[in-house]
Design a protein around this motif. Structure first.
Motif, mmCIF file in Angstrom:
data_model
loop_
_atom_site.group_PDB
_atom_site.id
_atom_site.type_symbol
_atom_site.label_atom_id
_atom_site.label_comp_id
_atom_site.label_asym_id
_atom_site.label_seq_id
_atom_site.Cartn_x
_atom_site.Cartn_y
_atom_site.Cartn_z
ATOM 1 N N UNK A 46 0.838 -1.217 -0.281
ATOM 2 C CA UNK A 46 -0.060 0.176 -0.028
ATOM 3 C C UNK A 46 1.078 1.499 0.091
ATOM 4 N N UNK A 47 0.650 1.953 -1.001
ATOM 5 C CA UNK A 47 0.897 3.269 -0.299
ATOM 6 C C UNK A 47 1.423 3.966 0.955
ATOM 7 N N UNK A 48 1.669 5.733 0.763
ATOM 8 C CA UNK A 48 1.662 5.717 2.446
ATOM 9 C C UNK A 48 -0.016 6.200 2.053
ATOM 10 N N UNK A 49 0.031 7.269 1.056
ATOM 11 C CA UNK A 49 -1.824 7.986 1.253
ATOM 12 C C UNK A 49 -2.605 7.039 1.684
ATOM 13 N N UNK A 50 -2.723 5.101 1.496
ATOM 14 C CA UNK A 50 -3.678 4.000 1.072
ATOM 15 C C UNK A 50 -3.378 4.057 3.044
ATOM 16 N N UNK A 51 -2.376 3.800 3.237
ATOM 17 C CA UNK A 51 -1.794 3.437 4.604
ATOM 18 C C UNK A 51 -2.872 4.609 6.270
ATOM 19 N N UNK A 52 -2.855 5.766 5.457
ATOM 20 C CA UNK A 52 -3.570 6.713 6.282
ATOM 21 C C UNK A 52 -4.957 6.707 6.607
ATOM 22 N N UNK A 53 -5.436 6.514 4.935
ATOM 23 C CA UNK A 53 -6.738 7.077 4.156
ATOM 24 C C UNK A 53 -7.595 5.484 5.345
ATOM 25 N N UNK A 54 -6.197 4.173 5.851
ATOM 26 C CA UNK A 54 -6.556 3.123 5.628
ATOM 27 C C UNK A 54 -7.350 2.856 7.547
ATOM 28 N N UNK A 55 -5.971 3.921 8.067
ATOM 29 C CA UNK A 55 -6.079 4.394 9.469
ATOM 30 C C UNK A 55 -6.800 5.193 9.675
ATOM 31 N N UNK A 56 -7.365 6.109 9.255
ATOM 32 C CA UNK A 56 -8.577 7.128 9.523
ATOM 33 C C UNK A 56 -9.806 6.616 9.107
ATOM 34 N N UNK A 57 -10.203 5.776 8.435
ATOM 35 C CA UNK A 57 -11.535 4.784 7.814
ATOM 36 C C UNK A 57 -12.131 4.420 9.473
ATOM 37 N N UNK A 58 -10.626 3.923 10.409
ATOM 38 C CA UNK A 58 -11.428 3.779 11.789
ATOM 39 C C UNK A 58 -11.801 3.682 12.344
ATOM 40 N N UNK A 59 -12.380 5.404 12.160
ATOM 41 C CA UNK A 59 -12.745 6.346 12.613
ATOM 42 C C UNK A 59 -14.369 6.106 12.593
ATOM 43 N N UNK A 60 -14.680 5.631 11.073
ATOM 44 C CA UNK A 60 -15.816 5.283 11.135
ATOM 45 C C UNK A 60 -16.580 3.377 12.016
ATOM 46 N N UNK A 61 -16.094 2.818 12.533
ATOM 47 C CA UNK A 61 -16.511 1.944 12.670
ATOM 48 C C UNK A 61 -16.069 1.982 14.510
ATOM 49 N N UNK A 62 -14.931 2.462 14.821
ATOM 50 C CA UNK A 62 -14.680 2.455 16.292
ATOM 51 C C UNK A 62 -14.190 3.550 17.147
ATOM 52 N N UNK A 63 -14.816 5.235 16.295
ATOM 53 C CA UNK A 63 -15.902 5.787 15.928
ATOM 54 C C UNK A 63 -14.367 6.914 16.696
ATOM 55 N N UNK A 64 -13.253 6.691 16.530
ATOM 56 C CA UNK A 64 -12.550 8.185 16.777
ATOM 57 C C UNK A 64 -11.202 7.367 15.953
ATOM 58 N N UNK A 65 -10.339 7.797 14.978
ATOM 59 C CA UNK A 65 -9.489 7.662 14.509
ATOM 60 C C UNK A 65 -8.005 7.571 14.951
ATOM 61 N N UNK A 66 -7.686 6.325 14.158
ATOM 62 C CA UNK A 66 -6.177 5.598 14.909
ATOM 63 C C UNK A 66 -5.072 6.344 14.242
ATOM 64 N N UNK A 67 -4.198 6.515 14.478
ATOM 65 C CA UNK A 67 -2.523 7.217 14.266
ATOM 66 C C UNK A 67 -1.647 6.506 13.925
ATOM 67 N N UNK A 68 -1.394 6.884 13.047
ATOM 68 C CA UNK A 68 -0.221 5.831 12.179
ATOM 69 C C UNK A 68 0.803 6.162 13.663
ATOM 70 N N UNK A 69 1.692 6.736 14.327
ATOM 71 C CA UNK A 69 2.124 7.573 15.621
ATOM 72 C C UNK A 69 1.590 6.255 16.941
ATOM 73 N N UNK A 70 0.097 5.839 17.373
ATOM 74 C CA UNK A 70 -0.010 4.772 17.939
ATOM 75 C C UNK A 70 0.430 3.448 17.334
ATOM 76 N N UNK A 71 0.266 2.923 15.742
ATOM 77 C CA UNK A 71 0.759 1.537 15.119
ATOM 78 C C UNK A 71 1.690 1.148 14.342
ATOM 79 N N UNK A 72 2.623 2.096 14.684
ATOM 80 C CA UNK A 72 4.040 2.473 14.474
ATOM 81 C C UNK A 72 5.145 1.231 15.064
ATOM 82 N N UNK A 73 5.397 1.615 17.001
ATOM 83 C CA UNK A 73 5.614 0.528 17.627
ATOM 84 C C UNK A 73 5.445 -0.643 17.637
ATOM 85 N N UNK A 74 4.082 -1.321 17.093
ATOM 86 C CA UNK A 74 3.460 -2.369 17.252
ATOM 87 C C UNK A 74 4.274 -2.662 15.400
ATOM 88 N N UNK A 75 4.330 -2.437 14.560
ATOM 89 C CA UNK A 75 5.031 -2.969 13.457
ATOM 90 C C UNK A 75 5.904 -3.130 13.824
#
Length: 481
Positions: A46-75
């Motif tokens: 996935x591209x940079x923008x696609x990764x960011x959009x996928x994180x933003x989509x979490x807002x649709x289901x989880x109620x708040x946007x998921x930040x790449x700063x939260x997920x990078x440590x897990x990667x």
């Protein structure tokens, strides 16, 4: 600094973080056969923008946007582990870590959450499994794209050949062109070249033999070095066990039909009844796109509320089975122009429910209307439940199902108030719950379920093929049961 400057700086910072994820995700996939997901959506290639959009989509289901700063440590933590082939959802890791109160580091929490895929527990990477496509129409070409996309590690499914009837001049060039460009699903992601002399299409380095035959009996697959293969029949010409058995030629071990099977052919909806398949079953069906769209949410509703009876009305995009302009057709209405009319027709999806959900005692009826759009359909599932509930309760339940349940790869959830059919082109889920359209009154619930009847269904086919091939890898963290 202005608000605009702050926003732009924040965006650039997140771009940089997403960019740093790409080589880590790619290395995990290529070297260890690990697919990194975010709420069931793959981040591989996935591209940079696609990764960011996928994180933003979490807002649709989880109620708040998921930040790449939260997920990078897990990667990063994943790259330090001795991982075997698996699928790891960093969205789920981040959510469960946030809810954990033990004070563990990200590294320790991640190691614990994916322990089933590490060290002595990990699955060993196999040689992969040969796949043959019999027929190369709408579903065949999309399944081909998915197989090529998933071949990056070199240890999964390998598309070895396509079998088609002989065409005219430059047949293979024209078929390659249809794989390369698609009016609905866009350009193929990669490169395609044609070796006419050897009747081979080379897609992202995958050499795919094009075999010309008018009947399965004409082909000896071992002559092409193909062995123990899974053949996917995309023609729909044979739908019972006797007809499909004709594919069990030298080199072919199993046959998967991309249409509803007849007689005693098992109709499999991945996520619902794929575990019922016997290891020695050689012939199976992936049912229909509509069956795949309605059975997972129907199972979810049955599990939680019980279902007394139901009716499904599908508003379905037109297909190649209909005519562009009025002309003779063996069906009563399908001969009328597909792009110009709404056409009432039948659907076998309601009767197919019994095969996929034999324990469901509720009577489900169904009907369908074909409409002038080329892709994406909607199923309106009207259910009488065994107990009363509320709209809010059902919404919360289906949102949770889409996030944490074993059906999270089948059921998606969207709250966008202005969503329309074209927004779901390319969806990899079998069914998408439209939260804004849901209606509940007492013991009656009406679910509006979008589905990409081409691509979403093709993804379900691939999941079934992965399961029967033995290369369906476990997902971590494990979904809630």
């Amino acid at each position: 600094m202005t608000v605009n400057d702050d926003s732009f700086t924040n965006w650039k910072n997140r771009e940089e973080i997403a960019e740093s994820m790409i080589p880590l995700i790619g290395k995990l996939h290529r070297e260890r056969d690990v697919t990194v997901l975010l709420h069931s959506r793959s981040l591989v290639n996935k591209s940079v923008v696609s990764i960011l959009k996928t994180h933003r989509f979490a807002r649709q289901i989880g109620g708040e946007e998921l930040s790449v700063t939260e997920t990078l440590p897990f990667v990063r933590a994943l790259t330090e582990l001795d991982l075997g082939p698996s699928q790891i959802d960093i969205g789920m890791l981040a959510a469960t870590y946030k809810a954990d109160d033990r004070g563990l580091t990200v590294e320790a929490f991640t190691a614990e959450a994916v322990a089933g895929a590490t060290g002595a527990n990990k699955i060993e990477r196999g040689e992969g499994r040969d796949v043959v496509l019999y027929g190369f129409g709408r579903i065949g070409r999309l399944v081909a794209r998915l197989l090529i996309e998933k071949s990056g590690s070199g240890n999964g499914l390998r598309l070895r050949a396509i079998v088609v009837r002989g065409g005219g001049d430059q047949d293979i060039v024209k078929r390659a062109s249809l794989l390369r460009r698609d009016s609905i699903h866009g350009q193929f992601q990669g490169t395609i070249t044609v070796d006419e002399a050897n009747s081979t299409i080379i897609a992202n380095g995958n050499a795919i033999k094009v075999i010309y035959a008018n009947d399965p009996s004409e082909v000896d697959y071992t002559a092409y070095g193909i062995k123990n293969a899974i053949l996917i029949d995309n023609t729909g010409k044979w739908r019972d066990r006797e007809g499909l058995s004709g594919h069990l030629r030298p080199g072919i071990d199993k046959v998967v039909l991309t249409a509803p099977g007849k007689g005693d052919v098992p109709n499999i909806v991945h996520g619902v009844n794929h575990d019922t398949l016997k290891p020695d079953e050689q012939i199976l069906s992936c049912a229909s796109c509509t069956t795949n769209a309605i059975v997972p949410p129907l199972k979810a509703m049955e599990d939680e509320y019980g279902v007394e009876r139901g009716h499904v009305e599908t508003v379905h995009s037109f297909t190649n089975d209909q005519n562009l302009l009025d002309n003779y057709h063996k069906s009563e209405r399908r001969g009328r122009s597909a792009p110009l009319n709404m056409v009432i027709t039948e659907t076998g999806a309601a009767s197919a429910v019994a095969k996929a959900l034999p324990d469901l005692k509720a009577r489900i009826t169904g009907s369908s209307i074909r409409v002038p759009v080329p892709d994406v359909s909607i199923a309106i599932l009207n259910l009488q439940l065994k107990r009363e509930t509320s709209r809010e309760e059902v919404l919360d339940y289906l949102r949770e199902v889409s996030l944490t349940s074993p059906l999270r790869r089948q059921i998606d959830f969207i709250t966008a108030p202005d969503a329309v059919s074209s927004d779901f082109i390319g969806s990899r889920h079998a069914s998408i719950v439209d939260a804004g359209a849901l209606k509940v009154e007492g013991d009656n619930a009406i679910l509006y379920l979008w589905y990409d009847n081409e691509f979403g269904y093709s993804c379900q086919v691939i999941r079934v093929v992965q399961h029967v091939s033995g290369v369906e890898y476990p997902t971590y963290p494990a979904p809630a049961v």
